[in-house]
Design an enzyme around this catalytic site. Sequence first.
Site, PDB file in Angstrom:
ATOM      1  N   HIS A  61       0.848  -1.197   0.000  1.00 43.47           N
ATOM      2  CA  HIS A  61       0.000   0.000   0.000  1.00 43.47           C
ATOM      3  C   HIS A  61       0.878   1.240   0.000  1.00 43.47           C
ATOM      4  CE1 HIS A  61      -4.000  -1.692   0.371  1.00 43.47           C
ATOM      5  NE2 HIS A  61      -3.614  -2.463   1.376  1.00 43.47           N
TER       6      HIS A  61
ATOM      7  N   GLU B  57      -9.087   2.953  -3.138  1.00 42.28           N
ATOM      8  CA  GLU B  57      -9.159   3.994  -4.168  1.00 42.28           C
ATOM      9  C   GLU B  57      -8.351   5.227  -3.792  1.00 42.28           C
ATOM     10  OE1 GLU B  57     -12.527   6.293  -6.899  1.00 42.28           O
ATOM     11  OE2 GLU B  57     -13.147   5.095  -5.149  1.00 42.28           O
TER      12      GLU B  57
END
Length: 309
Positions: A38, A109
């Site tokens: 991430h 997102e």
Amino acid sequence: MQLRIFTEPQQGASYDDLLAVARRAEETGYDAFFRSDHYLAMAGDGLPGPTDAWVTLAGLARETSRIRLGTLMTAATFRLPGPLAISVAQVDAMSGGRVELGIGSGWFEAEHEAYGIPFPELGERFDRYEEQLAVVTGLWATPPGETFDFAGRHYRLTGSPALPKPVQPGGIPVLVGGSGARRTPRLAARYAAEFNVPFMSAEENARLFAGVRSACEEAGRDPSSMVFSSALVLCVGRDDAELARRAAAIGRDVDELREHGVAGSPAEAVDILGRYADAGATRVYLQVLDLADLDHLDLVAAEVAPQLA
């Protein structure tokens, strides 16, 4: 049951923080060090900022010697499949054959928006994910001296030399995971060495494992060739005070952790992990959120892991 350490560096960690955890995990007998892929914290400021998953694992490959290394899960939206196959195979060589690739469709997102990464709708993301699995595994499996071609809707490869190759015998294990009822089990049965269920009850693990076993049978694959694993947050203390301190350090409630994670005393942790073993898991990824608390790893290695042998 194998115990693996799983970290979330986007929440705030430097490479040196991750190196310290990986080395302690190796020293104390854990099977693997995994990290998320991430680029943005889900809460808090995330300082000092994100570290790239495969850059991190390349460094750790040279600074560890035994422990296996991998991702839960690399986002298919972040990288093109050809370069991803090259990167992972290179880290495999750098580690002496200790790498595993967990890969998913991508879901967060906000991190895509923050770093200018395209974020298609879910259907397209999953289509791209399926093609990435086909390309990455196809490149690795192409015999030396032959070329690889792929004509998909989203990716096209022509005359690829399909290099470099993984160095570990049998190739790089691929992990697929999630709770999808149809496509995910089918993809796991076709491409994965391991199927992982993240942060769900033992009962849900059993149900999802059964779905993947059925998909394996439908594909003509022996279900026993699949590794079934679970991922769960870790919070264990020698006494109530230590448990409460560790829960507070990660901003969680003790009762909630006991319900949803591997939490409580070492004896309680053994009982919880036993329920996941009964559900079919032979491997558990312990999500460690306070990376400075290396004593936490020591405690579980000393008082929980020996009871799972």
